[in-house]
Motif scaffolding. Structure first.
Motif, short mmCIF file in Angstrom:
data_model
loop_
_atom_site.label_atom_id
_atom_site.label_comp_id
_atom_site.label_asym_id
_atom_site.label_seq_id
_atom_site.Cartn_x
_atom_site.Cartn_y
_atom_site.Cartn_z
N ALA A 140 -55.38 23.59 7.76
CA ALA A 140 -55.74 22.51 6.83
C ALA A 140 -56.72 21.55 7.48
CB ALA A 140 -54.49 21.77 6.36
N VAL A 141 -56.45 21.14 8.71
CA VAL A 141 -57.33 20.19 9.42
C VAL A 141 -58.70 20.82 9.68
CG1 VAL A 141 -57.67 18.97 11.61
CG2 VAL A 141 -55.47 18.82 10.43
N VAL A 142 -58.72 22.08 10.10
CA VAL A 142 -59.99 22.76 10.35
C VAL A 142 -60.84 22.81 9.08
CG1 VAL A 142 -61.00 25.04 10.81
CG2 VAL A 142 -59.31 24.09 12.38
N CYS A 143 -60.24 23.21 7.98
CA CYS A 143 -61.00 23.32 6.73
C CYS A 143 -61.51 21.95 6.28
CB CYS A 143 -60.15 23.95 5.63
SG CYS A 143 -59.94 25.73 5.82
N ARG A 144 -60.64 20.95 6.33
CA ARG A 144 -61.01 19.63 5.81
C ARG A 144 -62.03 18.92 6.71
NH1 ARG A 144 -61.54 17.24 2.45
NH2 ARG A 144 -60.27 15.38 2.51
N TYR A 145 -61.83 18.96 8.02
CA TYR A 145 -62.64 18.10 8.89
C TYR A 145 -63.67 18.83 9.73
CZ TYR A 145 -59.47 14.68 7.17
OH TYR A 145 -58.77 13.87 6.32
N GLU A 153 -61.41 22.71 -2.43
CA GLU A 153 -62.01 23.88 -1.79
C GLU A 153 -61.08 24.45 -0.72
OE1 GLU A 153 -66.79 22.93 -2.16
OE2 GLU A 153 -65.65 22.03 -0.51
N THR A 154 -60.44 23.56 0.04
CA THR A 154 -59.49 24.00 1.06
C THR A 154 -58.33 24.76 0.41
OG1 THR A 154 -60.08 22.16 2.52
CG2 THR A 154 -57.95 23.21 2.92
N ALA A 155 -57.82 24.24 -0.69
CA ALA A 155 -56.74 24.91 -1.40
C ALA A 155 -57.18 26.30 -1.86
CB ALA A 155 -56.29 24.08 -2.60
N GLN A 156 -58.41 26.40 -2.34
CA GLN A 156 -58.92 27.68 -2.81
C GLN A 156 -59.12 28.64 -1.63
OE1 GLN A 156 -62.41 27.37 -5.25
NE2 GLN A 156 -62.48 29.56 -5.65
N VAL A 157 -59.70 28.15 -0.53
CA VAL A 157 -59.96 29.00 0.63
C VAL A 157 -58.66 29.52 1.23
CG1 VAL A 157 -60.78 28.94 3.03
CG2 VAL A 157 -62.21 28.00 1.21
N ASP A 159 -55.73 29.58 -0.29
CA ASP A 159 -54.85 30.08 -1.35
C ASP A 159 -53.51 29.36 -1.33
OD1 ASP A 159 -54.22 31.58 -3.58
OD2 ASP A 159 -53.50 33.30 -2.43
N TRP A 160 -53.60 28.02 -1.25
CA TRP A 160 -52.43 27.15 -1.23
C TRP A 160 -52.51 26.21 -2.43
CZ3 TRP A 160 -52.69 24.74 4.36
CH2 TRP A 160 -52.47 25.73 5.32
N PRO A 161 -51.38 25.67 -2.85
CA PRO A 161 -51.42 24.60 -3.85
C PRO A 161 -52.06 23.34 -3.24
CG PRO A 161 -49.20 25.52 -3.66
CD PRO A 161 -50.00 26.10 -2.54
N LEU A 162 -52.68 22.53 -4.07
CA LEU A 162 -53.35 21.32 -3.61
C LEU A 162 -52.39 20.40 -2.85
CD1 LEU A 162 -56.00 19.75 -3.57
CD2 LEU A 162 -55.35 18.74 -5.75
N LYS A 166 -52.69 18.78 0.97
CA LYS A 166 -52.57 17.34 1.26
C LYS A 166 -51.49 17.08 2.29
CE LYS A 166 -54.29 15.72 -3.18
NZ LYS A 166 -54.01 14.91 -4.37
N SER A 167 -50.32 17.69 2.12
CA SER A 167 -49.21 17.42 3.05
C SER A 167 -49.49 18.01 4.43
CB SER A 167 -47.89 17.92 2.49
OG SER A 167 -47.90 19.31 2.31
N CYS A 168 -50.05 19.21 4.51
CA CYS A 168 -50.35 19.81 5.81
C CYS A 168 -51.45 19.03 6.53
CB CYS A 168 -50.76 21.28 5.65
SG CYS A 168 -49.38 22.37 5.28
N THR A 169 -52.44 18.58 5.78
CA THR A 169 -53.51 17.76 6.38
C THR A 169 -52.92 16.45 6.91
OG1 THR A 169 -55.15 18.72 4.89
CG2 THR A 169 -55.75 16.67 5.99
N HIS A 170 -52.08 15.81 6.11
CA HIS A 170 -51.47 14.54 6.51
C HIS A 170 -50.63 14.72 7.78
CE1 HIS A 170 -49.64 10.59 6.15
NE2 HIS A 170 -48.47 11.18 6.32
N ARG A 171 -49.79 15.75 7.79
CA ARG A 171 -48.95 15.99 8.97
C ARG A 171 -49.79 16.34 10.19
NH1 ARG A 171 -45.65 18.63 5.18
NH2 ARG A 171 -46.36 20.65 5.91
N GLY A 172 -50.82 17.14 9.98
CA GLY A 172 -51.69 17.52 11.10
C GLY A 172 -52.39 16.32 11.70
N LEU A 173 -52.92 15.45 10.84
CA LEU A 173 -53.59 14.25 11.33
C LEU A 173 -52.61 13.32 12.04
CD1 LEU A 173 -56.06 13.46 8.41
CD2 LEU A 173 -56.58 14.46 10.64
#
Length: 185
Positions: A140-145, A153-157, A159-162, A166-173
């Motif tokens: 998630a962090v790699v795709c977003r940042y 786009e990250t969700a589509q790439v 194949d995750w729900p939006l 959001k939650s994986c990006t938040h936890r990763g950050l």
């Protein structure tokens, strides 16, 4: 024959579907570097080139099933992500993030060795911290940042729900903040 990179994705897709290989070459030229970075960052490592080549072949084979109202970039990157996942799964080990130092850039005066050394050290610490994230948070962090994809786009790439993005990006950050603190801010 040189590919025409001036045409937009829609035109290139239409012409490719009509059998114009030069039009598909334009898409390959436009997205090769991004696809390669995506594969490398999601764990393909030294095999990123093979993953990208297979992804472009699959994309060409399935171009007729591409939904024309959707953007091409996330559709292609989803294929790259799936191919990378297949590769890492077939290796029988957990994917490792192979990020090139060029993926994270900082503006440093080229004639200032101290600034260059500090920036290199910061980059190395950040990349090591990203590599240490759990797989889903890292992706998630790699795709977003690193790839600068939107949440959609990250969700589509991936194949995750939006909401998962959001939650994986938040936890990763949050983990990255804990790990590297404010020293990289």
């Amino acid at each position: 024959m040189k590919s025409d990179t001036s045409m937009d994705d829609d035109e290139a897709i239409s012409r490719s579907l009509a059998g114009d290989l030069t039009a598909y070459e334009a898409l390959v030229a436009r997205y090769s570097a991004l696809a390669h970075r995506t594969a490398a960052m999601l764990g393909a490592g030294d095999e990123a080139e093979d993953v990208v080549q297979e992804a472009f072949v699959k994309a060409y084979r399935h171009l007729a099933s591409f939904r024309r109202e959707a953007p091409f970039r996330p559709w292609l990157l989803r294929i790259v992500a799936n191919e990378t996942h297949n590769l890492t799964r077939s290796r029988g080990r957990r994917a490792e993030l192979a990020v090139r130092l060029g993926a994270v850039t900082e503006t440093v005066a080229p004639d200032d060795p101290a600034s260059t050394a500090v920036a290199t050290d910061r980059r190395a610490r950040l990349l090591e911290a990203v590599r240490g994230l759990p797989e889903r948070e890292r992706h998630a962090v790699v795709c977003r940042y690193f790839l600068q994809l939107t949440e959609a786009e990250t969700a589509q790439v991936l194949d995750w729900p939006l909401g998962t993005v959001k939650s994986c990006t938040h936890r990763g950050l949050a983990r990255l903040r804990e790990e590297v603190g404010s020293e990289l801010a």
